[in-house]
Design a protein around this motif. Structure first.
Motif, short mmCIF file in Angstrom:
data_model
loop_
_atom_site.label_atom_id
_atom_site.label_comp_id
_atom_site.label_asym_id
_atom_site.label_seq_id
_atom_site.Cartn_x
_atom_site.Cartn_y
_atom_site.Cartn_z
N ALA A 1 -2.14 2.39 7.04
CA ALA A 1 -1.51 2.52 5.72
C ALA A 1 -2.33 3.43 4.81
CB ALA A 1 -1.31 1.15 5.09
N VAL A 2 -3.63 3.23 4.80
CA VAL A 2 -4.51 4.06 3.97
C VAL A 2 -4.49 5.50 4.48
CG1 VAL A 2 -6.90 4.44 3.24
CG2 VAL A 2 -5.92 2.15 3.17
N ARG B 1 -3.53 9.06 2.52
CA ARG B 1 -4.41 10.24 2.54
C ARG B 1 -3.67 11.47 3.06
NH1 ARG B 1 -9.09 6.70 4.79
NH2 ARG B 1 -10.06 6.05 2.85
N GLN B 2 -2.86 11.30 4.09
CA GLN B 2 -2.09 12.42 4.65
C GLN B 2 -1.10 12.96 3.64
OE1 GLN B 2 -0.34 10.81 8.19
NE2 GLN B 2 -2.26 10.86 9.34
N ARG B 3 -0.61 12.10 2.78
CA ARG B 3 0.33 12.51 1.73
C ARG B 3 -0.39 13.07 0.51
NH1 ARG B 3 5.76 10.36 1.76
NH2 ARG B 3 6.37 10.59 3.92
N ILE C 1 0.83 -1.21 0.00
CA ILE C 1 0.00 0.00 0.00
C ILE C 1 0.87 1.26 0.00
CG2 ILE C 1 -1.72 1.33 1.31
CD1 ILE C 1 -2.71 -1.42 2.42
N VAL C 2 1.83 1.35 0.93
CA VAL C 2 2.57 2.60 1.10
C VAL C 2 3.85 2.68 0.27
CG1 VAL C 2 1.63 2.98 3.40
CG2 VAL C 2 3.84 1.85 3.17
N ARG C 3 4.46 1.54 -0.02
CA ARG C 3 5.66 1.46 -0.85
C ARG C 3 6.85 2.27 -0.32
NH1 ARG C 3 4.96 -2.01 -5.35
NH2 ARG C 3 2.76 -2.19 -5.70
N GLU C 4 6.95 2.38 0.99
CA GLU C 4 8.08 3.05 1.62
C GLU C 4 8.52 2.21 2.81
OE1 GLU C 4 7.42 7.14 2.63
OE2 GLU C 4 6.62 7.62 0.66
#
Length: 169
Positions: A67-68, A72-74, A24-27
């Protein structure tokens, strides 16, 4: 649930929890941050968990939501259909073990890659930069980054395949 059992259960399920978070986040650093947040939240309410199954269900839901929320924060919209997102979290223990073996093999193979290529990989996947951003950071052309990444991917794929064949022999 006793705190020590809770921590043991979460650490044993680490791969099953972190692989879907990463998808999901890829970091990488964010994955670790989310996993640690799940553990901390679980510890705060350890007495509410009736058994390991309850803990795991709660952990998967909490990790997915964190993660979601991160996306959204980004300012990033959810990149996956909700059904696909739910299926990501159904990784079996056998799948998780296979992923761990591949992850370990990749980690070892990365050690064989020259430092400049390793830095490029770190920037692209560890920091989540685009290829254009990597090119700017390294001081080369976008086309050169594409070619280097392609060669590095191929080299790493072959190395992982050889390492995994050695484990099954």
């Amino acid at each position: 649930m006793v705190e020590t059992d809770l921590v043991r259960s979460l650490l044993e399920a680490r791969i099953r929890l972190t692989v879907p978070i990463w998808s999901i986040v890829r970091e990488s650093q964010t994955v670790e941050d989310i996993f640690q947040e799940v553990v901390l939240r679980a510890l705060k309410q350890h007495d509410q968990f009736t058994d390991e199954g309850h803990l795991m269900a709660w952990s998967r839901t909490t990790a997915k939501n964190l993660a979601v929320d991160f996306l959204r924060q980004r300012g990033k919209s959810q990149v996956m259909d909700a059904g696909v997102l739910d299926r990501i979290w159904t990784i079996s223990d056998e799948d998780a073990q296979g992923l761990k073996e591949r992850q370990d093999a990749l980690r070892n193979c990365l050690k064989t890659v020259p430092p400049r290529q390793r830095e490029m990989i770190r920037l692209r996947y560890g920091e989540g930069l685009s290829c254009a951003e990597v090119a700017t950071r390294i001081g080369t052309t976008l086309d050169a980054i594409y070619k280097r990444l392609s060669r590095t991917h191929s080299q790493l794929r072959k190395c992982v395949e050889v390492a995994l064949q050695g484990e099954t022999s």
